[in-house]
Design a protein around this motif. Structure first.
Motif, PDB file in Angstrom:
ATOM      1  N   CYS A   1       1.275  -1.199  -0.591  1.00  0.00           N
ATOM      2  CA  CYS A   1      -0.059   0.089  -0.268  1.00  0.00           C
ATOM      3  C   CYS A   1       1.062   0.967   0.086  1.00  0.00           C
ATOM      4  O   CYS A   1      -0.007   2.403  -0.891  1.00  0.00           O
ATOM      5  CB  CYS A   1      -1.419   0.121   1.193  1.00  0.00           C
ATOM      6  SG  CYS A   1      -2.037  -1.100   0.889  1.00  0.00           S
ATOM      7  N   ASP A   2       1.992   1.747   0.290  1.00  0.00           N
ATOM      8  CA  ASP A   2       3.459   1.842   0.488  1.00  0.00           C
ATOM      9  C   ASP A   2       3.082   2.782  -0.666  1.00  0.00           C
ATOM     10  O   ASP A   2       4.091   3.475  -1.387  1.00  0.00           O
ATOM     11  CB  ASP A   2       4.378   1.893   1.208  1.00  0.00           C
ATOM     12  CG  ASP A   2       3.551   2.486   2.613  1.00  0.00           C
ATOM     13  OD1 ASP A   2       3.011   2.151   2.521  1.00  0.00           O
ATOM     14  OD2 ASP A   2       5.022   1.483   3.283  1.00  0.00           O
ATOM     15  N   LEU A   3       3.120   1.524  -2.066  1.00  0.00           N
ATOM     16  CA  LEU A   3       3.714   1.296  -3.692  1.00  0.00           C
ATOM     17  C   LEU A   3       2.125   3.099  -4.224  1.00  0.00           C
ATOM     18  O   LEU A   3       2.977   3.491  -5.162  1.00  0.00           O
ATOM     19  CB  LEU A   3       3.131   0.545  -4.227  1.00  0.00           C
ATOM     20  CG  LEU A   3       3.981  -0.550  -3.900  1.00  0.00           C
ATOM     21  CD1 LEU A   3       4.415  -1.626  -4.245  1.00  0.00           C
ATOM     22  CD2 LEU A   3       5.659  -0.009  -3.784  1.00  0.00           C
ATOM     23  N   HIS A   4       1.476   3.400  -3.500  1.00  0.00           N
ATOM     24  CA  HIS A   4       0.706   4.075  -4.327  1.00  0.00           C
ATOM     25  C   HIS A   4       1.465   6.029  -3.472  1.00  0.00           C
ATOM     26  O   HIS A   4       0.869   6.201  -2.325  1.00  0.00           O
ATOM     27  CB  HIS A   4      -0.629   3.613  -3.450  1.00  0.00           C
ATOM     28  CG  HIS A   4      -1.855   5.333  -4.582  1.00  0.00           C
ATOM     29  ND1 HIS A   4      -1.730   5.920  -5.293  1.00  0.00           N
ATOM     30  CD2 HIS A   4      -2.448   6.038  -3.631  1.00  0.00           C
ATOM     31  CE1 HIS A   4      -2.958   6.369  -5.431  1.00  0.00           C
ATOM     32  NE2 HIS A   4      -3.094   6.656  -4.644  1.00  0.00           N
ATOM     33  N   GLU A   5       1.955   6.072  -4.468  1.00  0.00           N
ATOM     34  CA  GLU A   5       2.287   7.687  -4.224  1.00  0.00           C
ATOM     35  C   GLU A   5       1.370   8.651  -4.709  1.00  0.00           C
ATOM     36  O   GLU A   5       1.760   8.420  -5.449  1.00  0.00           O
ATOM     37  CB  GLU A   5       4.214   7.379  -4.500  1.00  0.00           C
ATOM     38  CG  GLU A   5       5.240   6.574  -3.287  1.00  0.00           C
ATOM     39  CD  GLU A   5       6.623   6.673  -3.573  1.00  0.00           C
ATOM     40  OE1 GLU A   5       7.064   7.616  -4.556  1.00  0.00           O
ATOM     41  OE2 GLU A   5       7.064   5.600  -2.787  1.00  0.00           O
TER      42      GLU A   5
ATOM     43  N   TRP B   1       4.217  11.061 -11.605  1.00  0.00           N
ATOM     44  CA  TRP B   1       2.646  10.584 -11.851  1.00  0.00           C
ATOM     45  C   TRP B   1       1.784  11.236 -13.079  1.00  0.00           C
ATOM     46  O   TRP B   1       2.739  11.767 -13.594  1.00  0.00           O
ATOM     47  CB  TRP B   1       2.255  11.627  -9.930  1.00  0.00           C
ATOM     48  CG  TRP B   1       2.973  11.542  -9.039  1.00  0.00           C
ATOM     49  CD1 TRP B   1       1.843  10.681  -7.816  1.00  0.00           C
ATOM     50  CD2 TRP B   1       3.941  12.061  -8.397  1.00  0.00           C
ATOM     51  NE1 TRP B   1       3.762  10.526  -7.070  1.00  0.00           N
ATOM     52  CE2 TRP B   1       4.471  11.705  -7.770  1.00  0.00           C
ATOM     53  CE3 TRP B   1       4.921  12.838  -8.825  1.00  0.00           C
ATOM     54  CZ2 TRP B   1       5.608  12.296  -6.570  1.00  0.00           C
ATOM     55  CZ3 TRP B   1       6.405  13.367  -8.272  1.00  0.00           C
ATOM     56  CH2 TRP B   1       6.203  12.648  -7.275  1.00  0.00           C
ATOM     57  N   ALA B   2       0.806   9.935 -12.857  1.00  0.00           N
ATOM     58  CA  ALA B   2      -0.319  10.421 -13.922  1.00  0.00           C
ATOM     59  C   ALA B   2      -1.934  11.630 -13.201  1.00  0.00           C
ATOM     60  O   ALA B   2      -2.474  10.307 -12.241  1.00  0.00           O
ATOM     61  CB  ALA B   2      -0.122   9.714 -14.454  1.00  0.00           C
ATOM     62  N   GLY B   3      -2.036  11.581 -13.668  1.00  0.00           N
ATOM     63  CA  GLY B   3      -3.302  12.777 -12.871  1.00  0.00           C
ATOM     64  C   GLY B   3      -4.549  11.981 -13.503  1.00  0.00           C
ATOM     65  O   GLY B   3      -4.325  11.825 -14.699  1.00  0.00           O
ATOM     66  N   ILE B   4      -4.781  11.527 -12.985  1.00  0.00           N
ATOM     67  CA  ILE B   4      -6.870  11.130 -13.011  1.00  0.00           C
ATOM     68  C   ILE B   4      -7.331  12.478 -12.970  1.00  0.00           C
ATOM     69  O   ILE B   4      -8.095  12.772 -13.882  1.00  0.00           O
ATOM     70  CB  ILE B   4      -7.687   9.705 -12.516  1.00  0.00           C
ATOM     71  CG1 ILE B   4      -6.406   8.791 -12.885  1.00  0.00           C
ATOM     72  CG2 ILE B   4      -8.856   9.464 -12.572  1.00  0.00           C
ATOM     73  CD1 ILE B   4      -6.734   7.199 -11.780  1.00  0.00           C
ATOM     74  N   ASP B   5      -7.300  12.990 -12.264  1.00  0.00           N
ATOM     75  CA  ASP B   5      -8.219  14.424 -12.369  1.00  0.00           C
ATOM     76  C   ASP B   5      -7.681  14.957 -10.891  1.00  0.00           C
ATOM     77  O   ASP B   5      -6.219  15.311 -10.540  1.00  0.00           O
ATOM     78  CB  ASP B   5      -9.332  14.394 -11.611  1.00  0.00           C
ATOM     79  CG  ASP B   5      -9.926  13.665 -10.271  1.00  0.00           C
ATOM     80  OD1 ASP B   5      -8.855  13.623  -9.598  1.00  0.00           O
ATOM     81  OD2 ASP B   5     -11.158  12.903  -9.870  1.00  0.00           O
ATOM     82  N   GLY B   6      -8.121  16.315  -9.933  1.00  0.00           N
ATOM     83  CA  GLY B   6      -7.743  17.131  -9.848  1.00  0.00           C
ATOM     84  C   GLY B   6      -6.863  16.952  -8.677  1.00  0.00           C
ATOM     85  O   GLY B   6      -6.168  17.271  -7.669  1.00  0.00           O
ATOM     86  N   ASP B   7      -7.669  15.625  -8.104  1.00  0.00           N
ATOM     87  CA  ASP B   7      -7.330  15.256  -6.765  1.00  0.00           C
ATOM     88  C   ASP B   7      -6.515  14.046  -6.779  1.00  0.00           C
ATOM     89  O   ASP B   7      -6.100  13.555  -5.901  1.00  0.00           O
ATOM     90  CB  ASP B   7      -8.550  15.283  -6.006  1.00  0.00           C
ATOM     91  CG  ASP B   7      -9.271  15.945  -5.618  1.00  0.00           C
ATOM     92  OD1 ASP B   7      -9.037  17.099  -4.472  1.00  0.00           O
ATOM     93  OD2 ASP B   7     -10.562  16.201  -5.640  1.00  0.00           O
ATOM     94  N   THR B   8      -7.080  12.833  -7.581  1.00  0.00           N
ATOM     95  CA  THR B   8      -6.551  11.719  -7.747  1.00  0.00           C
ATOM     96  C   THR B   8      -5.440  10.986  -8.557  1.00  0.00           C
ATOM     97  O   THR B   8      -5.817  11.414  -9.906  1.00  0.00           O
ATOM     98  CB  THR B   8      -7.897  11.031  -8.320  1.00  0.00           C
ATOM     99  OG1 THR B   8      -9.301  11.381  -7.741  1.00  0.00           O
ATOM    100  CG2 THR B   8      -7.970   9.462  -8.424  1.00  0.00           C
ATOM    101  N   CYS B   9      -4.479  10.747  -8.246  1.00  0.00           N
ATOM    102  CA  CYS B   9      -3.518  10.310  -8.734  1.00  0.00           C
ATOM    103  C   CYS B   9      -3.062   9.246  -9.039  1.00  0.00           C
ATOM    104  O   CYS B   9      -3.134   8.459  -8.572  1.00  0.00           O
ATOM    105  CB  CYS B   9      -1.583  11.053  -8.861  1.00  0.00           C
ATOM    106  SG  CYS B   9      -2.303  13.431  -8.244  1.00  0.00           S
ATOM    107  N   LEU B  10      -2.026   8.445  -9.953  1.00  0.00           N
ATOM    108  CA  LEU B  10      -1.465   7.258 -10.468  1.00  0.00           C
ATOM    109  C   LEU B  10       0.347   6.838 -10.038  1.00  0.00           C
ATOM    110  O   LEU B  10       0.369   8.284 -11.167  1.00  0.00           O
ATOM    111  CB  LEU B  10      -2.235   6.704 -11.488  1.00  0.00           C
ATOM    112  CG  LEU B  10      -3.700   6.550 -11.455  1.00  0.00           C
ATOM    113  CD1 LEU B  10      -3.929   5.936 -13.115  1.00  0.00           C
ATOM    114  CD2 LEU B  10      -3.837   5.123 -10.457  1.00  0.00           C
ATOM    115  N   ALA B  11       0.441   6.500  -9.102  1.00  0.00           N
ATOM    116  CA  ALA B  11       1.861   6.523  -9.174  1.00  0.00           C
ATOM    117  C   ALA B  11       1.880   4.421  -9.626  1.00  0.00           C
ATOM    118  O   ALA B  11       1.264   3.987 -10.419  1.00  0.00           O
ATOM    119  CB  ALA B  11       2.553   6.372  -7.513  1.00  0.00           C
ATOM    120  N   PRO B  12       3.461   4.337 -10.283  1.00  0.00           N
ATOM    121  CA  PRO B  12       3.367   3.155 -11.027  1.00  0.00           C
ATOM    122  C   PRO B  12       3.140   1.935 -10.037  1.00  0.00           C
ATOM    123  O   PRO B  12       2.309   1.096 -10.291  1.00  0.00           O
ATOM    124  CB  PRO B  12       5.043   2.822 -11.308  1.00  0.00           C
ATOM    125  CG  PRO B  12       5.753   4.002 -11.702  1.00  0.00           C
ATOM    126  CD  PRO B  12       4.641   5.012 -10.200  1.00  0.00           C
ATOM    127  N   GLY B  13       3.314   1.746  -9.024  1.00  0.00           N
ATOM    128  CA  GLY B  13       2.601   0.748  -7.794  1.00  0.00           C
ATOM    129  C   GLY B  13       1.030   0.845  -7.676  1.00  0.00           C
ATOM    130  O   GLY B  13       0.454   0.499  -6.818  1.00  0.00           O
TER     131      GLY B  13
END
Length: 308
Positions: free
Chosen positions: A11-15, A73-85
């Protein structure tokens, strides 16, 4: 028998980007708060795509996987981001919630707390939003119905923000009673009492900004607990957000640790009377680290006490 505690280092992979309130340190604060407690500690397994498809179509999963960045990071919206993990982390949340349901329904534990991130209750059918990728608690509820044969599951969501994703995912599901208390008006803007679900099985309890534990207790005693007792659930799931705390930076309710303890105790009392004490609680929000740790400790302490 003791309370089971599911979490996982993945769960730490979600940065999230620096300064984002949904940070790795949240889970570290939770783990510190629970370090000395007598818990059955279990690593959350990976959820499967079949688990996710209980609520989301395959194209939602594929879209998130395709959007994962190689770094940063890749942004999905203004609040929600994706990291590799990020998807790996979210799969631990889904897997942990479903495994907790399995354990509690099999009698291996009477109740469980699942501490994973990212949270889940804002994720809609094909939309990741509000820090959330998959509707973890909604998936766990469908898992209890479809794979364990239950016919009445209740979800209590006391996060300060309305669980719009859980509501949307379960709008037409007559076998699940969804109750959300939340500050209103506040993000995401949904959660009016008139939003009842296709079968009238959804109850939204708006709370005014600036209100505290007394108002919350009156609402639950007057509106929530009598209705849930009449419903007679076979399992109670909790979307346990701790951002209604007075110290939280993202909202304006004035709950304290004692309020989370009271609410947990009353849910456990209801579960004891209706379904053999079977409760699975999953972490949602809570963004002041000290308040989060103290509130989770109060919550889990009541889960443990309910076993006696």
């Amino acid at each position: 028998m003791t309370t089971a505690y599911f979490t996982h280092p993945d769960c730490d992979l979600h940065e999230n980007p620096p300064g984002h309130p949904e940070q790795v340190a949240r889970l570290q604060a939770v783990n510190r708060a629970l370090a000395g407690m007598d818990l059955l500690r279990i690593e959350a397994p990976l959820g499967t795509e079949a688990d996710i498809r209980l609520c989301h179509p395959q194209r939602h999963i594929d879209r998130l996987r395709a959007a994962l960045p190689a770094q940063g990071w890749a942004g999905i919206d203004g609040d929600t981001c994706l990291a590799p993990g990020s998807v790996q982390a979210a799969l631990r949340g889904v897997g942990g919630a479903c495994a907790a349901v399995d354990l509690v329904l099999s009698g291996g534990a009477r109740n469980a707390f699942v501490a994973t991130r990212p949270p889940g209750h804002h994720a809609e059918t094909e939309t990741a939003m509000g820090f959330c990728l998959f509707g973890t608690v909604a998936i766990a509820a469908k898992h209890a119905l479809e794979r364990h044969g239950l016919s009445r599951v209740a979800i209590v969501d006391f996060d300060v923000h309305h669980g719009n994703g859980t509501q949307e995912l379960l709008w037409g599901e007559s076998r699940i009673r969804f109750v959300s208390s939340h500050q209103m008006p506040l993000y995401p803007g949904s959660g009016a009492p008139s939003e009842r679900g296709a079968q009238g099985q959804i109850s939204n309890i708006p709370l005014s900004g600036g209100s505290g534990g007394a108002e919350m207790r009156a609402a639950y005693d007057g509106l929530v607990f009598p209705a849930l007792a009449d419903y007679a659930p076979e399992l109670i799931l909790i979307s346990a957000g701790f951002d209604a705390h007075a110290a939280d930076p993202l909202a304006g309710l004035n709950w304290r640790e004692a309020d989370f303890a009271w609410l947990t105790r009353r849910i456990c009392d209801l579960a004891r009377d209706q379904c053999g004490g079977r409760v699975v609680s999953c972490l949602e929000g809570g963004y002041d680290l000290d308040a989060l740790g103290a509130s989770v400790a109060a919550h889990v302490t009541e889960l443990i006490k309910s076993l006696n």
